[in-house]
Design a protein around this motif. Structure first.
Motif, PDB file in Angstrom:
ATOM      1  N   LEU A 105       0.921  -1.151  -0.020  1.00  0.00           N
ATOM      2  CA  LEU A 105      -0.185   0.090  -0.056  1.00  0.00           C
ATOM      3  C   LEU A 105       0.927   1.339  -0.039  1.00  0.00           C
ATOM      4  O   LEU A 105       0.359   2.234  -0.614  1.00  0.00           O
ATOM      5  CB  LEU A 105      -0.867   0.082   1.317  1.00  0.00           C
ATOM      6  CG  LEU A 105      -1.908   1.046   1.349  1.00  0.00           C
ATOM      7  CD1 LEU A 105      -2.908   1.177   0.158  1.00  0.00           C
ATOM      8  CD2 LEU A 105      -2.669   1.188   2.561  1.00  0.00           C
ATOM      9  N   PHE A 106       1.828   1.195   0.814  1.00  0.00           N
ATOM     10  CA  PHE A 106       2.843   2.247   0.664  1.00  0.00           C
ATOM     11  C   PHE A 106       3.487   2.574  -0.655  1.00  0.00           C
ATOM     12  O   PHE A 106       3.545   3.681  -0.959  1.00  0.00           O
ATOM     13  CB  PHE A 106       4.117   2.088   1.708  1.00  0.00           C
ATOM     14  CG  PHE A 106       5.009   3.199   2.014  1.00  0.00           C
ATOM     15  CD1 PHE A 106       4.596   4.390   2.802  1.00  0.00           C
ATOM     16  CD2 PHE A 106       6.048   3.179   1.195  1.00  0.00           C
ATOM     17  CE1 PHE A 106       5.314   5.708   2.703  1.00  0.00           C
ATOM     18  CE2 PHE A 106       7.166   4.280   1.415  1.00  0.00           C
ATOM     19  CZ  PHE A 106       6.690   5.376   2.155  1.00  0.00           C
ATOM     20  N   ALA A 107       3.749   1.214  -1.253  1.00  0.00           N
ATOM     21  CA  ALA A 107       4.427   1.414  -2.652  1.00  0.00           C
ATOM     22  C   ALA A 107       3.436   2.061  -3.646  1.00  0.00           C
ATOM     23  O   ALA A 107       3.640   2.747  -4.552  1.00  0.00           O
ATOM     24  CB  ALA A 107       4.883   0.280  -2.998  1.00  0.00           C
ATOM     25  N   ILE A 152      -3.318  15.074  -1.504  1.00  0.00           N
ATOM     26  CA  ILE A 152      -3.752  15.190  -0.132  1.00  0.00           C
ATOM     27  C   ILE A 152      -4.255  13.574   0.397  1.00  0.00           C
ATOM     28  O   ILE A 152      -3.801  13.317   1.704  1.00  0.00           O
ATOM     29  CB  ILE A 152      -4.968  15.955  -0.120  1.00  0.00           C
ATOM     30  CG1 ILE A 152      -4.711  17.381  -0.286  1.00  0.00           C
ATOM     31  CG2 ILE A 152      -5.688  15.820   1.324  1.00  0.00           C
ATOM     32  CD1 ILE A 152      -5.903  18.604  -0.467  1.00  0.00           C
ATOM     33  N   VAL A 153      -4.757  12.873  -0.452  1.00  0.00           N
ATOM     34  CA  VAL A 153      -5.238  11.576  -0.173  1.00  0.00           C
ATOM     35  C   VAL A 153      -3.911  10.546   0.005  1.00  0.00           C
ATOM     36  O   VAL A 153      -4.110   9.790   0.966  1.00  0.00           O
ATOM     37  CB  VAL A 153      -6.138  11.035  -1.198  1.00  0.00           C
ATOM     38  CG1 VAL A 153      -6.148   9.502  -1.021  1.00  0.00           C
ATOM     39  CG2 VAL A 153      -7.308  11.666  -1.390  1.00  0.00           C
ATOM     40  N   SER A 154      -2.681  10.829  -0.665  1.00  0.00           N
ATOM     41  CA  SER A 154      -1.648  10.223  -0.613  1.00  0.00           C
ATOM     42  C   SER A 154      -0.922  10.349   0.816  1.00  0.00           C
ATOM     43  O   SER A 154      -0.380   9.456   1.227  1.00  0.00           O
ATOM     44  CB  SER A 154      -0.455  10.771  -1.549  1.00  0.00           C
ATOM     45  OG  SER A 154      -1.058  10.259  -3.077  1.00  0.00           O
ATOM     46  N   PHE A 155      -1.118  11.544   1.440  1.00  0.00           N
ATOM     47  CA  PHE A 155      -0.828  11.425   2.850  1.00  0.00           C
ATOM     48  C   PHE A 155      -1.348  10.595   3.756  1.00  0.00           C
ATOM     49  O   PHE A 155      -0.651  10.170   4.835  1.00  0.00           O
ATOM     50  CB  PHE A 155      -1.090  13.236   3.156  1.00  0.00           C
ATOM     51  CG  PHE A 155      -0.776  13.277   4.775  1.00  0.00           C
ATOM     52  CD1 PHE A 155       0.735  13.688   5.116  1.00  0.00           C
ATOM     53  CD2 PHE A 155      -1.760  13.445   5.398  1.00  0.00           C
ATOM     54  CE1 PHE A 155       0.817  13.808   6.492  1.00  0.00           C
ATOM     55  CE2 PHE A 155      -1.494  13.616   6.783  1.00  0.00           C
ATOM     56  CZ  PHE A 155      -0.180  13.952   7.251  1.00  0.00           C
ATOM     57  N   PHE A 156      -2.740  10.545   3.620  1.00  0.00           N
ATOM     58  CA  PHE A 156      -3.299   9.780   4.659  1.00  0.00           C
ATOM     59  C   PHE A 156      -3.019   8.269   4.340  1.00  0.00           C
ATOM     60  O   PHE A 156      -2.942   7.537   5.160  1.00  0.00           O
ATOM     61  CB  PHE A 156      -4.691  10.070   4.403  1.00  0.00           C
ATOM     62  CG  PHE A 156      -5.426  11.158   4.851  1.00  0.00           C
ATOM     63  CD1 PHE A 156      -5.487  11.522   6.231  1.00  0.00           C
ATOM     64  CD2 PHE A 156      -5.694  12.108   4.025  1.00  0.00           C
ATOM     65  CE1 PHE A 156      -6.180  12.504   6.742  1.00  0.00           C
ATOM     66  CE2 PHE A 156      -6.410  13.331   4.571  1.00  0.00           C
ATOM     67  CZ  PHE A 156      -6.269  13.697   5.819  1.00  0.00           C
ATOM     68  N   GLY A 157      -2.768   7.821   3.037  1.00  0.00           N
ATOM     69  CA  GLY A 157      -2.478   6.473   2.667  1.00  0.00           C
ATOM     70  C   GLY A 157      -0.969   5.888   3.219  1.00  0.00           C
ATOM     71  O   GLY A 157      -0.954   5.108   3.866  1.00  0.00           O
ATOM     72  N   CYS A 158      -0.042   7.043   3.256  1.00  0.00           N
ATOM     73  CA  CYS A 158       1.270   6.688   3.668  1.00  0.00           C
ATOM     74  C   CYS A 158       1.191   6.650   5.025  1.00  0.00           C
ATOM     75  O   CYS A 158       1.775   5.682   5.644  1.00  0.00           O
ATOM     76  CB  CYS A 158       2.249   7.874   3.046  1.00  0.00           C
ATOM     77  SG  CYS A 158       2.566   7.691   1.188  1.00  0.00           S
ATOM     78  N   CYS A 197      -8.012   4.260  11.275  1.00  0.00           N
ATOM     79  CA  CYS A 197      -8.916   5.428  10.899  1.00  0.00           C
ATOM     80  C   CYS A 197      -8.278   6.127   9.545  1.00  0.00           C
ATOM     81  O   CYS A 197      -9.112   6.525   8.743  1.00  0.00           O
ATOM     82  CB  CYS A 197      -9.039   6.474  12.115  1.00  0.00           C
ATOM     83  SG  CYS A 197      -9.893   6.179  13.656  1.00  0.00           S
ATOM     84  N   MET A 198      -7.068   6.354   9.428  1.00  0.00           N
ATOM     85  CA  MET A 198      -6.250   6.945   8.375  1.00  0.00           C
ATOM     86  C   MET A 198      -6.548   6.060   7.312  1.00  0.00           C
ATOM     87  O   MET A 198      -6.739   6.476   6.202  1.00  0.00           O
ATOM     88  CB  MET A 198      -4.826   7.013   8.916  1.00  0.00           C
ATOM     89  CG  MET A 198      -4.929   8.430   9.889  1.00  0.00           C
ATOM     90  SD  MET A 198      -3.210   9.028  10.212  1.00  0.00           S
ATOM     91  CE  MET A 198      -2.969   9.989   8.827  1.00  0.00           C
ATOM     92  N   VAL A 199      -6.245   4.781   7.280  1.00  0.00           N
ATOM     93  CA  VAL A 199      -6.399   3.807   6.561  1.00  0.00           C
ATOM     94  C   VAL A 199      -7.711   3.997   5.742  1.00  0.00           C
ATOM     95  O   VAL A 199      -8.151   4.021   4.750  1.00  0.00           O
ATOM     96  CB  VAL A 199      -5.784   2.477   6.763  1.00  0.00           C
ATOM     97  CG1 VAL A 199      -6.271   1.627   5.654  1.00  0.00           C
ATOM     98  CG2 VAL A 199      -4.485   2.391   6.862  1.00  0.00           C
TER      99      VAL A 199
END
Length: 234
Positions: free
Chosen positions: A14-16, A66-72, A81-83
């Protein structure tokens, strides 16, 4: 209790994915920014919807960051919650990109009659309206065409045998007229319709392809959120 090997693998996948996600966001912004500039000269005959799609792509690209921040952060910190927030935002982006792709495909069905009306309207202001004059010169030079259906259409505009300079191949004629030997023999309506159709299809296909990539991220994030919840990583 930590995540198991397989679950940890999903975490780093998911990080990648988010790194790839950032690249798609950059690509989306670039495409959205370039399209209005590339086709500015064709604005007199393009539907407003053609230019609304690039702005939608730019908005999506910004949201991606913005979304990538929550994902990482959610993946690295294993925060449920963030995922989950990342999953929801990813679904929203997926719907937006899918809508943009469908809208682009709808634009390809712009009829020849509609284009013909716009071409006839703008041709009669050739030489008097700078925007329309630029449009016709650019179109005839790029599409190697002359007039709406043929070069004869210009006779009803100029009321003589004069043609725009861009009607002659390579603009080599000192004075382009109906007697010139190097006139583009086809009208612009067919070439323009094909030109717009190809661009709309390419734009729609790109938006849908990027949207499908998001499906992979949605699946990964949902699985990781489930594993984190099961292991009490809230």
């Amino acid at each position: 209790m930590g995540l198991s090997g397989g679950e940890a693998c999903i975490k780093y996948l998911l990080f990648a994915f988010n790194l790839i996600f950032v690249l798609t966001g950059i690509s989306t912004i670039v495409v959205g920014a370039i399209i209005p500039a590339l086709y500015h000269d064709y604005r007199p005959v393009l539907q407003d919807g053609f230019f609304s799609i690039p702005y939608l792509l730019i908005a999506i690209g910004v949201i991606v960051f913005i979304v990538s921040f929550f994902g990482c952060c959610g993946a690295i910190k294993e925060n449920h919650c963030m995922v989950m927030l990342f999953s929801v935002l990813l679904i929203i982006i997926f719907v937006m990109e899918l809508a943009g792709g469908i809208a682009a495909y709808v634009l390809k069905d712009q009829t020849a009659d509609s284009l013909g009306h716009q071409l006839n309207r703008t041709s009669h202001d050739f030489g008097r309206n700078q925007e329309y004059t630029t449009f016709w010169n650019v179109m005839q030079s790029e599409l190697h065409c002359c007039g709406v259906d043929s070069y004869h259409d210009w006779m009803s505009v100029f009321h003589n045998n004069t043609l725009p300079q861009t009607c002659c191949k390579g603009n080599m004629e000192m004075n382009c007229t109906t007697a010139s030997l190097k006139i583009y023999g086809i009208g612009c309506i067919q070439g323009l319709a094909e030109f717009l159709k190809n661009r709309a299809v390419a734009l729609g296909a790109s938006a849908i392809a990027i949207a499908l990539i998001q499906v992979f991220g949605i699946i990964l994030s949902c699985k990781l959120a489930t594993y984190i919840r099961q292991n009490n990583y809230v």
